[in-house]
Design a protein around this motif. Structure first.
Motif, PDB file in Angstrom:
ATOM      1  N   THR A   1      57.339  60.543  41.572  1.00  0.00           N
ATOM      2  CA  THR A   1      56.664  59.287  41.887  1.00  0.00           C
ATOM      3  C   THR A   1      56.281  59.232  43.358  1.00  0.00           C
ATOM      4  O   THR A   1      55.210  58.734  43.724  1.00  0.00           O
ATOM      5  CB  THR A   1      57.573  58.098  41.533  1.00  0.00           C
ATOM      6  OG1 THR A   1      57.994  58.211  40.165  1.00  0.00           O
ATOM      7  CG2 THR A   1      56.844  56.776  41.714  1.00  0.00           C
TER       8      THR A   1
ATOM      9  N   ARG B   1      53.246  61.242  43.911  1.00  0.00           N
ATOM     10  CA  ARG B   1      52.097  60.465  43.423  1.00  0.00           C
ATOM     11  C   ARG B   1      51.690  59.403  44.437  1.00  0.00           C
ATOM     12  O   ARG B   1      50.504  59.118  44.616  1.00  0.00           O
ATOM     13  CB  ARG B   1      52.439  59.796  42.081  1.00  0.00           C
ATOM     14  CG  ARG B   1      52.048  60.623  40.877  1.00  0.00           C
ATOM     15  CD  ARG B   1      52.484  59.960  39.568  1.00  0.00           C
ATOM     16  NE  ARG B   1      52.189  58.543  39.509  1.00  0.00           N
ATOM     17  CZ  ARG B   1      50.989  58.021  39.241  1.00  0.00           C
ATOM     18  NH1 ARG B   1      49.968  58.812  39.030  1.00  0.00           N
ATOM     19  NH2 ARG B   1      50.818  56.717  39.176  1.00  0.00           N
TER      20      ARG B   1
ATOM     21  N   ILE C   1      49.959  50.449  42.820  1.00  0.00           N
ATOM     22  CA  ILE C   1      50.791  51.651  42.779  1.00  0.00           C
ATOM     23  C   ILE C   1      51.579  51.801  44.070  1.00  0.00           C
ATOM     24  O   ILE C   1      52.785  52.092  44.064  1.00  0.00           O
ATOM     25  CB  ILE C   1      49.915  52.892  42.521  1.00  0.00           C
ATOM     26  CG1 ILE C   1      49.403  52.880  41.078  1.00  0.00           C
ATOM     27  CG2 ILE C   1      50.695  54.180  42.786  1.00  0.00           C
ATOM     28  CD1 ILE C   1      48.388  53.954  40.773  1.00  0.00           C
TER      29      ILE C   1
ATOM     30  N   GLU D   1      55.189  50.992  42.490  1.00  0.00           N
ATOM     31  CA  GLU D   1      55.574  52.100  41.618  1.00  0.00           C
ATOM     32  C   GLU D   1      56.981  52.625  41.909  1.00  0.00           C
ATOM     33  O   GLU D   1      57.779  52.814  40.990  1.00  0.00           O
ATOM     34  CB  GLU D   1      54.570  53.253  41.708  1.00  0.00           C
ATOM     35  CG  GLU D   1      54.868  54.333  40.677  1.00  0.00           C
ATOM     36  CD  GLU D   1      53.768  55.367  40.569  1.00  0.00           C
ATOM     37  OE1 GLU D   1      53.291  55.597  39.450  1.00  0.00           O
ATOM     38  OE2 GLU D   1      53.387  55.941  41.609  1.00  0.00           O
TER      39      GLU D   1
ATOM     40  N   ILE E   1      59.979  52.539  39.119  1.00  0.00           N
ATOM     41  CA  ILE E   1      60.572  53.756  38.566  1.00  0.00           C
ATOM     42  C   ILE E   1      62.073  53.792  38.839  1.00  0.00           C
ATOM     43  O   ILE E   1      62.867  54.189  37.971  1.00  0.00           O
ATOM     44  CB  ILE E   1      59.885  55.005  39.152  1.00  0.00           C
ATOM     45  CG1 ILE E   1      58.408  55.031  38.755  1.00  0.00           C
ATOM     46  CG2 ILE E   1      60.576  56.280  38.675  1.00  0.00           C
ATOM     47  CD1 ILE E   1      58.159  54.961  37.271  1.00  0.00           C
TER      48      ILE E   1
ATOM     49  N   THR F   1      47.038  49.855  35.117  1.00  0.00           N
ATOM     50  CA  THR F   1      47.783  50.405  36.252  1.00  0.00           C
ATOM     51  C   THR F   1      49.265  50.505  35.933  1.00  0.00           C
ATOM     52  O   THR F   1      49.920  51.508  36.256  1.00  0.00           O
ATOM     53  CB  THR F   1      47.561  49.538  37.504  1.00  0.00           C
ATOM     54  OG1 THR F   1      46.160  49.447  37.774  1.00  0.00           O
ATOM     55  CG2 THR F   1      48.261  50.150  38.710  1.00  0.00           C
TER      56      THR F   1
ATOM     57  N   MET G   1      51.511  53.821  35.880  1.00  0.00           N
ATOM     58  CA  MET G   1      52.727  53.910  36.683  1.00  0.00           C
ATOM     59  C   MET G   1      53.938  54.331  35.862  1.00  0.00           C
ATOM     60  O   MET G   1      54.839  55.016  36.371  1.00  0.00           O
ATOM     61  CB  MET G   1      52.991  52.549  37.348  1.00  0.00           C
ATOM     62  CG  MET G   1      52.046  52.221  38.481  1.00  0.00           C
ATOM     63  SD  MET G   1      52.040  50.454  38.909  1.00  0.00           S
ATOM     64  CE  MET G   1      53.753  50.183  39.331  1.00  0.00           C
TER      65      MET G   1
END
Length: 406
Positions: free
Chosen positions: A145, A148, A266, A270, A274, A319, A323
Motif C-alpha cells: 500500500t 502504491r 487514496i 488508504e 489497510i 476509489t 483501495m
C-alpha cells in the motif's frame, strides 16, 4: 480529535523496514518523472502530426510492450535476481526516454515505444519480488500500500510538472526530464539498497520443486478475476471522462477535479484503511471481493439518476474499491508465489493488468459507440459479478485444499 486522527494516520506507517522506505522513494522519483505518458496522445497528434487512428495503434504497441515487459521481467527476476532487473530497467529506460524524442516516423515510434515500455515494465514484477524480500510477513500488505501511495503521489505531481515543462521548453523537455529522473532513481537504488541483505531475508521463501506459475490453476483463475477488475477499472480513465463531458456536460476543469479526487482519497485514507482491515477477520480474497462489489456499484449508480452529484458518489465508491482490491490482491499474489518462482508469479500478475489496458480502453469505446453509455455500465457491472464469482471459487477451493494464503 484531530490529534487522534493524525496519530492513527502516522501509526499506519510504523514497522515498515528502511528498505521499503527507500523503495518508495525510488518509485516516487521514477513515477513523478514519467511525465511523457499523460501527454503522449497530445504529443503524437499535435507535435508529430499523426492521425487519431495512428495514435490508437501506437497506444496498442504501448500496451503490448507492457505485456511483454512484464513477462520478461518476471523471467529475468528468477534468472539474475530482482535487484539487477530493477536497476537495469531504470538505467536503460532513462536512456530510451532521451533517445525516443529523435524518432518521428510512424513505424519507428511504434517499435520504439514497444521497446521502451518493455524495458520500463520489466521492473514491475521485480519490484514486487523485492518488496517481498524487504518486508516482514506481517507488514506485506501495508508495504504494498505504501508503494502504491508513492506511485499515486508521483502520478499526481508528474502531469503538473509536465504541463509546466511543455509551456516553458516544449515536449522535448519532457523526454529529457523523464530520462534523467529514471537514471537518478537508479543511482539512488545503488546508494541505498543492499541486494545481499535482500537475498538473505528472501531465503525463507525458496522451496524445493517450485510449481511453475502457469501450472498453478487457482492462481491463474485468480489472475483472470484481477484482469476483469482491471478491465472494469480502466473505464474511469477512458469512457467515464467522455460520459462526464458528453452526458453531464462537465467542463475539462470539473472532470480533472473529479479524477484528482481519486488520488486525493487514496493519499489520505488508504494506509489507515489497510491498517484497519488487516486487523479484521476478513481474508485477503474477501477484501478483493469487497472491492469488486464497490466498483460494480459505482457503475450501477450512474443508471439511477441524471443528477450530477451521483458522479462524486460513484467516484468515491470506485476509489474505495480500488483501495481495497489492489493491495490485498497484490498481497495474495505474493503469498501464493511462495509455491514457486516469485518472478514468474509476479510477472503473470503484472501481465494480467497489461491485458486490461490492451483491451479495456478500446472495448469500452467500441461498446459505447454501438450500444450507448447505459448498456456499457450494465455490462461493466455484469463483468464485476463474473469476477466475484471466480474469486469465490478460488476462495472456496483454497479453503478445501487448506492453503495458507487466506
Amino acid at each position: 480529535m484531530l490529534r487522534k486522527m493524525i496519530l492513527h494516520y502516522t501509526s499506519s506507517f510504523s514497522g515498515l523496514s528502511r528498505e521499503v522506505w527507500w523503495l518508495a522513494l525510488i518509485t516516487l522519483i521514477n513515477r513523478a518523472g514519467a511525465m511523457v505518458i499523460p501527454f503522449l496522445s497530445l504529443y503524437l497528434k499535435d507535435s508529430l502530426g499523426f492521425e487519431v487512428s495512428q495514435v490508437g495503434w501506437i497506444m496498442t504497441s504501448f500496451g503490448l510492450g507492457s505485456f511483454f515487459g512484464s513477462w520478461i521481467g518476471g523471467k529475468l527476476s528468477d534468472l539474475i535476481g530482482y535487484y539487477k532487473v530493477i536497476l537495469g530497467s531504470l538505467i536503460l529506460s532513462g536512456i530510451s526516454f532521451i533517445c525516443i524524442q529523435y524518432i518521428h516516423s510512424f513505424w519507428g515510434i511504434c517499435i520504439a515505444f514497444f521497446i521502451l515500455i518493455s524495458i520500463a515494465d520489466a521492473a514491475r514484477p521485480a519490484f514486487f519480488v523485492a518488496l517481498s524480500a524487504y518486508s516482514k510477513p506481517e507488514n506485506k500488505t501495508r508495504s504494498l500500500t505504501f508503494i502504491r501511495l508513492a506511485i499515486n503521489l508521483g502520478f499526481t505531481a508528474g502531469p503538473a510538472l509536465g504541463g509546466l515543462i511543455i509551456a516553458i521548453v516544449g515536449y522535448n523537455g519532457l523526454f529529457w526530464v523523464d530520462g534523467v529522473t529514471c537514471v537518478l532513481a537508479g543511482l539512488v537504488m545503488i546508494k541505498t539498497l543492499n541486494p545481499k541483505k535482500a537475498r538473505i531475508s528472501d531465503q525463507e521463501k525458496v522451496i524445493a520443486n517450485p510449481l511453475p506459475a502457469h501450472k498453478d490453476g487457482l492462481y491463474v483463475i485468480f489472475l483472470l478475476s484481477l484482469a476483469i477488475f482491471g478491465f472494469i477499472f480502466v473505464q474511469y480513465f477512458s469512457t467515464i471522462p467522455l460520459y462526464y463531458k458528453e452526458v453531464h456536460k462537465l467542463s475539462e476543469k470539473s472532470i480533472g477535479l473529479l479524477l484528482a479526487m481519486n488520488g486525493f482519497i487514496i493519499f489520505i485514507f488508504e494506509m489507515p484503511l489497510i491498517a484497519y482491515l488487516e486487523k479484521t477477520s476478513i481474508s485477503k480474497l474477501g477484501n478483493v471481493i469487497v472491492g469488486f462489489v464497490l466498483t460494480g456499484l459505482s457503475f450501477l449508480l450512474l443508471l439511477i439518476t441524471p443528477w450530477s452529484g451521483i458522479l462524486i458518489i460513484g467516484m468515491i465508491l470506485a476509489t474505495l474499491g480500488e483501495m481495497v482490491a489492489f493491495p490485498f490482491g497484490n498481497s495474495f499474489a505474493l503469498e501464493r508465489s511462495k509455491r514457486g518462482r516469485q518472478g514468474a508469479y509476479m510477472g503473470l500478475y503484472s501481465m494480467a493488468f497489461s491485458l486490461a489496458h490492451i483491451f479495456g480502453h478500446n472495448s469500452g469505446m467500441q461498446f459505447i459507440a454501438t450500444y450507448g453509455y447505459d448498456k456499457n455500465w450494465l455490462f461493466m457491472a455484469l463483468m464485476a459479478v463474473i469476477g466475484m464469482g471466480l474469486l469465490y471459487y478460488v476462495k472456496w477451493k483454497a479453503v478445501r485444499l487448506d492453503t495458507r494464503m487466506l
